[in-house]
Design a protein around this motif. Structure first.
Motif, PDB file in Angstrom:
ATOM      1  N   GLU A 117       2.718   1.510 -10.011  1.00  0.00           N
ATOM      2  CA  GLU A 117       3.357   2.125 -11.163  1.00  0.00           C
ATOM      3  C   GLU A 117       2.767   3.525 -11.302  1.00  0.00           C
ATOM      4  OE1 GLU A 117       4.335   0.208 -15.243  1.00  0.00           O
ATOM      5  OE2 GLU A 117       2.469   1.354 -15.508  1.00  0.00           O
ATOM      6  N   GLN A 118       3.650   4.497 -11.322  1.00  0.00           N
ATOM      7  CA  GLN A 118       3.203   5.880 -11.382  1.00  0.00           C
ATOM      8  C   GLN A 118       3.785   6.543 -12.620  1.00  0.00           C
ATOM      9  OE1 GLN A 118       4.225   8.713  -8.088  1.00  0.00           O
ATOM     10  NE2 GLN A 118       2.262   8.012  -7.308  1.00  0.00           N
ATOM     11  N   THR A 119       2.971   7.330 -13.303  1.00  0.00           N
ATOM     12  CA  THR A 119       3.444   8.109 -14.449  1.00  0.00           C
ATOM     13  C   THR A 119       3.243   9.577 -14.140  1.00  0.00           C
ATOM     14  OG1 THR A 119       2.876   6.296 -15.947  1.00  0.00           O
ATOM     15  CG2 THR A 119       3.231   8.455 -16.949  1.00  0.00           C
ATOM     16  N   TYR A 120       4.323  10.315 -14.314  1.00  0.00           N
ATOM     17  CA  TYR A 120       4.382  11.736 -13.975  1.00  0.00           C
ATOM     18  C   TYR A 120       4.634  12.512 -15.257  1.00  0.00           C
ATOM     19  CZ  TYR A 120       6.326  15.943 -11.702  1.00  0.00           C
ATOM     20  OH  TYR A 120       6.587  17.219 -11.285  1.00  0.00           O
ATOM     21  N   ARG A 121       3.892  13.596 -15.454  1.00  0.00           N
ATOM     22  CA  ARG A 121       4.086  14.403 -16.657  1.00  0.00           C
ATOM     23  C   ARG A 121       4.430  15.832 -16.274  1.00  0.00           C
ATOM     24  NH1 ARG A 121      -0.579  13.871 -19.905  1.00  0.00           N
ATOM     25  NH2 ARG A 121       0.436  12.169 -20.945  1.00  0.00           N
ATOM     26  N   GLU A 122       5.495  16.333 -16.881  1.00  0.00           N
ATOM     27  CA  GLU A 122       5.855  17.738 -16.732  1.00  0.00           C
ATOM     28  C   GLU A 122       6.099  18.264 -18.137  1.00  0.00           C
ATOM     29  OE1 GLU A 122       8.604  20.538 -13.891  1.00  0.00           O
ATOM     30  OE2 GLU A 122       8.470  18.404 -13.518  1.00  0.00           O
ATOM     31  N   GLY A 123       5.215  19.165 -18.573  1.00  0.00           N
ATOM     32  CA  GLY A 123       5.301  19.640 -19.963  1.00  0.00           C
ATOM     33  C   GLY A 123       5.041  18.481 -20.909  1.00  0.00           C
TER      34      GLY A 123
ATOM     35  N   GLU B  20       7.539  10.462 -17.214  1.00  0.00           N
ATOM     36  CA  GLU B  20       8.404   9.473 -16.571  1.00  0.00           C
ATOM     37  C   GLU B  20       7.500   8.460 -15.890  1.00  0.00           C
ATOM     38  OE1 GLU B  20      11.691   8.952 -16.205  1.00  0.00           O
ATOM     39  OE2 GLU B  20      12.414  10.760 -17.213  1.00  0.00           O
ATOM     40  N   THR B  21       7.821   7.186 -16.051  1.00  0.00           N
ATOM     41  CA  THR B  21       7.095   6.132 -15.347  1.00  0.00           C
ATOM     42  C   THR B  21       8.082   5.434 -14.427  1.00  0.00           C
ATOM     43  OG1 THR B  21       5.530   5.870 -17.152  1.00  0.00           O
ATOM     44  CG2 THR B  21       5.713   4.025 -15.631  1.00  0.00           C
ATOM     45  N   TYR B  22       7.654   5.180 -13.202  1.00  0.00           N
ATOM     46  CA  TYR B  22       8.533   4.579 -12.200  1.00  0.00           C
ATOM     47  C   TYR B  22       7.687   3.770 -11.231  1.00  0.00           C
ATOM     48  CZ  TYR B  22       6.881   9.004 -10.315  1.00  0.00           C
ATOM     49  OH  TYR B  22       6.082  10.058  -9.955  1.00  0.00           O
ATOM     50  N   ILE B  23       8.362   2.996 -10.409  1.00  0.00           N
ATOM     51  CA  ILE B  23       7.689   2.140  -9.428  1.00  0.00           C
ATOM     52  C   ILE B  23       7.848   2.773  -8.034  1.00  0.00           C
ATOM     53  CG2 ILE B  23       7.569  -0.163  -8.385  1.00  0.00           C
ATOM     54  CD1 ILE B  23       6.962  -0.089 -11.454  1.00  0.00           C
ATOM     55  N   VAL B  24       6.710   2.958  -7.363  1.00  0.00           N
ATOM     56  CA  VAL B  24       6.686   3.512  -6.006  1.00  0.00           C
ATOM     57  C   VAL B  24       6.478   2.350  -5.031  1.00  0.00           C
ATOM     58  CG1 VAL B  24       5.430   5.032  -4.424  1.00  0.00           C
ATOM     59  CG2 VAL B  24       5.665   5.679  -6.823  1.00  0.00           C
ATOM     60  N   THR B  25       7.266   2.335  -3.954  1.00  0.00           N
ATOM     61  CA  THR B  25       7.142   1.308  -2.920  1.00  0.00           C
ATOM     62  C   THR B  25       6.776   1.965  -1.594  1.00  0.00           C
ATOM     63  OG1 THR B  25       8.843  -0.014  -4.021  1.00  0.00           O
ATOM     64  CG2 THR B  25       8.338  -0.598  -1.733  1.00  0.00           C
ATOM     65  N   ASP B  26       5.800   1.389  -0.896  1.00  0.00           N
ATOM     66  CA  ASP B  26       5.448   1.858   0.454  1.00  0.00           C
ATOM     67  C   ASP B  26       6.468   1.282   1.442  1.00  0.00           C
ATOM     68  OD1 ASP B  26       3.122   3.360  -0.129  1.00  0.00           O
ATOM     69  OD2 ASP B  26       1.904   1.548  -0.199  1.00  0.00           O
ATOM     70  N   LEU B  27       7.189   2.171   2.149  1.00  0.00           N
ATOM     71  CA  LEU B  27       8.204   1.741   3.122  1.00  0.00           C
ATOM     72  C   LEU B  27       7.662   1.699   4.553  1.00  0.00           C
ATOM     73  CD1 LEU B  27      11.302   3.824   1.941  1.00  0.00           C
ATOM     74  CD2 LEU B  27      10.707   1.480   1.333  1.00  0.00           C
ATOM     75  N   GLU B  28       6.800   2.661   4.880  1.00  0.00           N
ATOM     76  CA  GLU B  28       6.227   2.733   6.230  1.00  0.00           C
ATOM     77  C   GLU B  28       4.756   3.098   6.105  1.00  0.00           C
ATOM     78  OE1 GLU B  28      10.334   4.658   8.125  1.00  0.00           O
ATOM     79  OE2 GLU B  28       8.467   5.780   8.291  1.00  0.00           O
ATOM     80  N   TYR B  29       3.963   2.601   7.040  1.00  0.00           N
ATOM     81  CA  TYR B  29       2.533   2.903   7.016  1.00  0.00           C
ATOM     82  C   TYR B  29       1.968   2.794   8.422  1.00  0.00           C
ATOM     83  CZ  TYR B  29      -2.334   2.888   5.485  1.00  0.00           C
ATOM     84  OH  TYR B  29      -3.663   3.200   5.292  1.00  0.00           O
ATOM     85  N   GLU B  30       1.246   3.815   8.832  1.00  0.00           N
ATOM     86  CA  GLU B  30       0.565   3.816  10.129  1.00  0.00           C
ATOM     87  C   GLU B  30      -0.771   4.514   9.923  1.00  0.00           C
ATOM     88  OE1 GLU B  30       1.316   5.564  14.626  1.00  0.00           O
ATOM     89  OE2 GLU B  30       2.993   5.509  13.232  1.00  0.00           O
ATOM     90  N   ASN B  31      -1.832   3.932  10.468  1.00  0.00           N
ATOM     91  CA  ASN B  31      -3.152   4.518  10.292  1.00  0.00           C
ATOM     92  C   ASN B  31      -3.985   4.242  11.536  1.00  0.00           C
ATOM     93  OD1 ASN B  31      -5.633   5.417   9.498  1.00  0.00           O
ATOM     94  ND2 ASN B  31      -5.793   4.122   7.687  1.00  0.00           N
ATOM     95  N   ASN B  32      -4.001   5.229  12.454  1.00  0.00           N
ATOM     96  CA  ASN B  32      -4.886   5.116  13.607  1.00  0.00           C
ATOM     97  C   ASN B  32      -5.588   6.457  13.814  1.00  0.00           C
ATOM     98  OD1 ASN B  32      -3.273   6.772  15.487  1.00  0.00           O
ATOM     99  ND2 ASN B  32      -1.816   5.067  15.411  1.00  0.00           N
ATOM    100  N   ASP B  33      -6.408   6.562  14.849  1.00  0.00           N
ATOM    101  CA  ASP B  33      -7.225   7.768  15.045  1.00  0.00           C
ATOM    102  C   ASP B  33      -6.397   9.035  15.264  1.00  0.00           C
ATOM    103  OD1 ASP B  33      -9.416   6.188  14.802  1.00  0.00           O
ATOM    104  OD2 ASP B  33      -9.866   6.100  16.943  1.00  0.00           O
ATOM    105  N   GLN B  34      -5.230   8.899  15.887  1.00  0.00           N
ATOM    106  CA  GLN B  34      -4.419  10.066  16.261  1.00  0.00           C
ATOM    107  C   GLN B  34      -3.325  10.396  15.263  1.00  0.00           C
ATOM    108  OE1 GLN B  34      -5.309  11.957  18.966  1.00  0.00           O
ATOM    109  NE2 GLN B  34      -7.013  10.526  19.013  1.00  0.00           N
ATOM    110  N   LYS B  35      -2.873   9.379  14.522  1.00  0.00           N
ATOM    111  CA  LYS B  35      -1.733   9.579  13.628  1.00  0.00           C
ATOM    112  C   LYS B  35      -1.891   8.759  12.360  1.00  0.00           C
ATOM    113  CE  LYS B  35       3.292   9.153  13.440  1.00  0.00           C
ATOM    114  NZ  LYS B  35       4.485   8.574  14.064  1.00  0.00           N
ATOM    115  N   LYS B  36      -1.576   9.391  11.246  1.00  0.00           N
ATOM    116  CA  LYS B  36      -1.553   8.722   9.940  1.00  0.00           C
ATOM    117  C   LYS B  36      -0.174   9.008   9.346  1.00  0.00           C
ATOM    118  CE  LYS B  36      -6.245   8.689  10.005  1.00  0.00           C
ATOM    119  NZ  LYS B  36      -6.880   7.494  10.486  1.00  0.00           N
ATOM    120  N   HIS B  37       0.456   7.984   8.790  1.00  0.00           N
ATOM    121  CA  HIS B  37       1.811   8.169   8.278  1.00  0.00           C
ATOM    122  C   HIS B  37       2.047   7.226   7.110  1.00  0.00           C
ATOM    123  CE1 HIS B  37       6.200   8.647   8.318  1.00  0.00           C
ATOM    124  NE2 HIS B  37       6.273   7.330   8.316  1.00  0.00           N
TER     125      HIS B  37
END
Length: 151
Positions: free
Chosen positions: A51-57, A61-78
């Motif tokens: 759950e993320q809350t973002y403020r501008e002025g 806004e509060t919304y739900i963020v979902t991780d769609l893709e994830y890669e974590n190795n020595d050469q590439k992080k995504h």
């Protein structure tokens, strides 16, 4: 639909930059996020929600963020995320880091913003492309600046 892609080389180790995308450091690169709390963390990250809350002025806004893709190795992080903002926009953003050598990393920031209803579609169609470019450039520059502080 609005799409973007920005790529720069940051003179910092890949791990130093990736660290900025971790939960405890997210506000360094996204200062308008005032709250970021995990709802469900899945093994392997994909499918995790926050759950993320973002403020501008004065507006928040509060919304739900979902991780769609994830890669974590020595050469590439995504990491690719998705969220719906104000029931009007479906936003996807991807952060990719590619290790060039011990002290330099390619950072690629891509994304898209799709209008979900008439208001959202109209805003995207009529919204100035320049202001989106400014936001994208600003984010990439913030990541570079923060990484340089730690490098």
């Amino acid at each position: 639909m609005l799409t973007w892609s920005k790529e720069i080389i940051i003179p910092a180790p890949i791990e130093t930059i990736w660290n900025l995308f971790q939960l405890e450091n997210i506000q360094r690169i996204m200062p308008n996020i005032v709250e970021h709390k995990p709802l469900e963390i899945k093994e392997g990250v994909v499918g995790s929600t926050y759950e993320q809350t973002y403020r501008e002025g004065k507006r928040t806004e509060t919304y739900i963020v979902t991780d769609l893709e994830y890669e974590n190795n020595d050469q590439k992080k995504h990491k690719k995320i998705e969220f719906t903002l104000a029931k009007a926009f479906k936003i996807q953003a991807a952060y990719t880091l590619i290790k060039l050598d011990e002290q330099s990393t390619r950072f690629i920031y891509t994304g898209q913003n799709e209008g979900l209803n008439l208001m959202g579609k109209t805003f995207i169609k009529l919204g100035p492309k320049k202001s989106n470019e400014k936001v994208v450039d600003g984010f990439v520059e913030t990541v570079r600046t923060e990484a340089m502080k730690d490098a």
